[in-house]
Design an enzyme around this catalytic site. Structure first.
Site, PDB file in Angstrom:
ATOM      1  N   GLU A   1      13.775  23.837   0.621  1.00 39.60           N
ATOM      2  CA  GLU A   1      12.451  23.262   0.916  1.00 39.60           C
ATOM      3  C   GLU A   1      12.714  21.961   1.658  1.00 39.60           C
ATOM      4  O   GLU A   1      13.056  20.951   1.036  1.00 39.60           O
ATOM      5  CB  GLU A   1      11.686  23.001  -0.390  1.00 39.60           C
ATOM      6  CG  GLU A   1      11.256  24.249  -1.131  1.00 39.60           C
ATOM      7  CD  GLU A   1      10.019  24.899  -0.538  1.00 39.60           C
ATOM      8  OE1 GLU A   1       9.247  24.200   0.158  1.00 39.60           O
ATOM      9  OE2 GLU A   1       9.821  26.102  -0.748  1.00 39.60           O
TER      10      GLU A   1
ATOM     11  N   CYS B   1       6.319  15.185   2.268  1.00 36.13           N
ATOM     12  CA  CYS B   1       6.981  16.108   3.209  1.00 36.13           C
ATOM     13  C   CYS B   1       5.992  16.747   4.169  1.00 36.13           C
ATOM     14  O   CYS B   1       6.337  17.053   5.303  1.00 36.13           O
ATOM     15  CB  CYS B   1       7.733  17.187   2.439  1.00 36.13           C
ATOM     16  SG  CYS B   1       6.679  18.106   1.320  1.00 36.13           S
TER      17      CYS B   1
END
Ligand code: NAD
Length: 456
Positions: free
Chosen positions: A210, A244
């Protein structure tokens, strides 16, 4: 000093006892985890305040509430997901029945970053537990208060041979990565993702990455500009841009740029008052290294909004920058802070070409009421996931997979997708022996035409 080899060995032995394969055990573990989180709520608020200056409301929304919701969803559905799934049987395989069984991998490693240090450790753990695995969690050394809180919470709730938190810096990470796990779930930067993948490759360990990257936000001429400005300001400045999936840069139609800037300024004032760096609802930068990296971006372009610094409290006010070039570092690296560069376009093809020149982003946000523009961008640009007419919140769903593509990651999770990530699909064909055609057995003389009729 951690005896990492012994920790892994004890997890291996525990896994082999088979207790984690029992669905009741997994559900009761999830309930224990949920109760532990509720008991620790105040301590979690406190740790997130110390690490990142997060307000309680933001901490609950993006970290605690998020994982409680995910645990409840998984508990509700786990029995259904874990049943062998009957699927069609190919004609060449009859008579028989076909099933997909899901089995745990074994011992998994979860490595998490500092920006949502609680949520990004616990959300993968929920998937690991649901899947019937043991887990080692390695939180970031930067978010020290939350990492040590995670350790206390997990030690109180689980035996260390089942779930263990290992704190420490890079040297510990490197030692952990030398061990053999059955699955690695890594959240962090592209750079470290490559190191993790390299380590996993030596033992062929499957993994999820991720990662991050530069997530664009496009504002079309045809949209509600004041709502767009409000949602972009919220998505960019929550956790001071250290998200993010935060909009990394803005690509805006030139006709609406000045109205957007006005609305954007108004919303910053509404959210954080006249002096945002003094607001208790506005987070701080994780450490001085990241603060200085962000400060250096302010030397490029033209500051339209913000740009104020508070070194002592590691705060940078919500900032909008114009006139930047692709050669500037701010456009070469993931910003990961409260600075938003604004780039204008005239034609949507221009905006698309600009975005697809860069590595595939983790998220993309599009503000438009024009269906053909929406269709064009969703068809032509590859990215992990995103929103039309909003920012960030697509990830807060147990019904959609969350993950990147290309440089922004490999694999996904949340809800059933976490369960799938942390289990192996074992395909089983159960044959009946009352009938067994001779077609597949030699000698093949005269059989080819009949085989062709079946396999076509
Ligand atoms: P990072 O890659 O520096 O660190 C992540 C983890 O790797 C930490 O546990 C850290 O201890 C470890 N690590 C760091 N250097 C290492 C090394 N040389 N060898 C082995 N392990 C090492 O990332 P970060 O700075 O903590 O987080 C920011 C990055 O994470 C950003 O790029 C952001 O986009 C990304 N991110 C992605 C997601 C997502 O869900 N896709 C979520 C949050 C953050």
């Amino acid at each position: 000093m951690y005896k990492i080899g012994e920790i892994i060995k004890s997890q291996d032995e525990f896994f082999k006892l088979g207790r984690t394969r029992d669905i009741d055990f997994r559900i009761s573990s999830l309930i224990k985890l949920k109760n532990g989180i509720c008991r620790y709520e105040d301590a979690i608020f406190d740790a997130l305040k110390r690490d990142l200056g997060k307000s309680k409301a933001e901490s609950y929304m993006t970290e605690i509430g998020f994982v409680l919701d995910e645990i409840n969803f998984v508990i509700k559905n786990l029995r259904k997901w874990s049943k062998p799934k009957r699927v069609k049987t190919s004609i060449s395989q009859i008579p028989g029945k076909s099933y997909i069984y899901r089995e745990p991998y074994g011992k998994v490693l979860i490595m998490s970053p500092w920006n949502y240090p609680f949520q990004l450790s616990i959300a993968p753990l929920i998937g690991a537990i649901a899947g019937g695995n043991c887990a080692v969690i390695k939180p970031s050394e930067y978010s020290t208060y939350t990492s040590s809180l995670l350790k206390s919470l997990i030690e109180e709730v689980f035996e260390s041979e089942y779930v263990k938190v290992i704190e420490g810096g890079r040297e510990i990470n490197q030692r952990i990565l030398k061990e053999k796990f059955d699955y690695i779930f890594f959240t962090g930067s592209v750079e470290v993702g490559k190191i993790v993948m390299q380590a996993a490759s030596s033992s062929l360990t499957p993994l999820t990455l991720e990662l991050g990257g530069k997530s664009p936000c496009i504002v079309d001429r045809e949209c509600n500009i004041s709502t767009a400005a409000k949602k972009i300001a919220w998505g960019k400045f929550i956790n001071s841009g250290q998200t993010c999936v935060a909009p990394d840069y803005l690509v805006i139609h030139k006709d609406v740029k000045s109205k957007f800037i006005e609305c954007f300024k108004e919303n910053i004032k509404k959210f954080y008052g006249d002096n945002p760096i003094k607001s208790s609802d506005y987070s701080k930068i994780i450490n001085i290294k990241h603060f200085e990296r962000l400060e250096s971006y302010l030397n490029t372009g033209n500051i339209l909004v913000g740009g104020e610094l508070d070194v002592k409290n590691r705060k940078i006010s919500p900032t909008l920058i114009d006139n930047i070039s692709m050669e500037d570092n701010i456009m070469k690296e993931e910003i990961f802070g409260p600075i938003l560069p604004i780039i204008e376009y005239e034609d949507v093809n221009e905006a698309i070409s600009f975005i697809i020149e860069m590595p595939k982003p983790l998220a993309l946000y599009l503000f438009t009421d024009n269906k053909s523009i929406e269709k064009k961008i969703l068809n032509e640009v590859s990215f992990g996931g995103g929103c039309v007419n909003d920012t960030i919140i697509h990830l807060a769903s147990s019904h959609m997979p969350f993950g990147g593509v290309g440089n922004s990651g490999i694999g996904s999770y949340h809800g059933k997708f976490s369960y799938d990530t942390f289990t192996h699909s074992k395909s089983i064909l159960k044959k009946y022996n009352f009938f067994d055609t001779n077609l597949r057995y030699p000698p093949y003389k005269g059989k080819l035409e009949k085989i062709k009729k079946i396999l076509k």
